[in-house]
Write a protein that holds these residues in place. Sequence first.
Motif, mmCIF file in Angstrom:
data_model
loop_
_atom_site.group_PDB
_atom_site.id
_atom_site.type_symbol
_atom_site.label_atom_id
_atom_site.label_comp_id
_atom_site.label_asym_id
_atom_site.label_seq_id
_atom_site.Cartn_x
_atom_site.Cartn_y
_atom_site.Cartn_z
ATOM 1 N N THR A 34 0.823 -1.200 0.168
ATOM 2 C CA THR A 34 -0.030 0.025 0.046
ATOM 3 C C THR A 34 0.787 1.116 0.078
ATOM 4 O OG1 THR A 34 -0.059 0.104 2.490
ATOM 5 C CG2 THR A 34 -2.060 -1.186 1.092
ATOM 6 N N GLU A 36 0.483 5.828 0.865
ATOM 7 C CA GLU A 36 -0.403 6.787 1.230
ATOM 8 C C GLU A 36 -0.341 7.916 0.142
ATOM 9 O OE1 GLU A 36 -0.624 10.184 4.906
ATOM 10 O OE2 GLU A 36 0.171 8.216 5.296
ATOM 11 N N TRP A 37 -1.438 8.128 -0.091
ATOM 12 C CA TRP A 37 -1.570 9.220 -1.167
ATOM 13 C C TRP A 37 -1.721 10.654 -0.729
ATOM 14 C CZ3 TRP A 37 -0.192 8.249 -5.974
ATOM 15 C CH2 TRP A 37 -0.609 9.205 -7.087
ATOM 16 N N ASP A 38 -1.715 11.619 -1.720
ATOM 17 C CA ASP A 38 -1.758 13.023 -1.356
ATOM 18 C C ASP A 38 -2.899 13.588 -0.444
ATOM 19 O OD1 ASP A 38 0.640 12.932 -2.725
ATOM 20 O OD2 ASP A 38 -0.380 13.957 -4.734
ATOM 21 N N GLY A 40 -4.297 11.712 1.687
ATOM 22 C CA GLY A 40 -4.055 11.178 3.005
ATOM 23 C C GLY A 40 -4.902 9.734 3.176
ATOM 24 N N GLU A 41 -5.403 9.506 2.078
ATOM 25 C CA GLU A 41 -6.059 7.816 1.986
ATOM 26 C C GLU A 41 -4.817 6.948 1.731
ATOM 27 O OE1 GLU A 41 -9.190 6.823 2.760
ATOM 28 O OE2 GLU A 41 -9.453 8.893 3.656
ATOM 29 N N THR A 42 -5.021 5.650 2.116
ATOM 30 C CA THR A 42 -3.924 4.613 1.722
ATOM 31 C C THR A 42 -4.809 3.649 0.605
ATOM 32 O OG1 THR A 42 -3.171 4.627 4.064
ATOM 33 C CG2 THR A 42 -2.686 2.534 2.521
ATOM 34 N N TYR A 43 -3.945 3.378 -0.428
ATOM 35 C CA TYR A 43 -4.434 2.749 -1.621
ATOM 36 C C TYR A 43 -3.407 1.549 -1.982
ATOM 37 C CZ TYR A 43 -7.319 6.854 -2.272
ATOM 38 O OH TYR A 43 -8.340 7.788 -2.129
#
Length: 90
Positions: A34, A36-38, A40-43
């Motif tokens: 995974t 952490e995207w810009d 703030g969510e984790t994908y």
Amino acid sequence: MQQDKQPDYHPVVFRDRSAGYAFLTRSTATSDRTIEWDDGETYPVVDVEISSESHPFYTGKARAVDSEGRVAQFEQRYGTGAAGKGADGS
């Protein structure tokens, strides 16, 4: 549409490590890793070898193949004897 027969379609980050480029899109691809995207969510992140940021066609660095030059180089290296002969060797 039957929901139980459709693949899971979710946000995924695709990362091109050679170009240092990543983009968020929706896909059925899965990954154990995974990021952490810009926002703030984790994908889940899927590493790819080549993308539009690094592919020669899209970057404008594509080369034209000089087939005539390659033939001349082959004939220079191995001679023209085999190229000019017929099936019976004459």
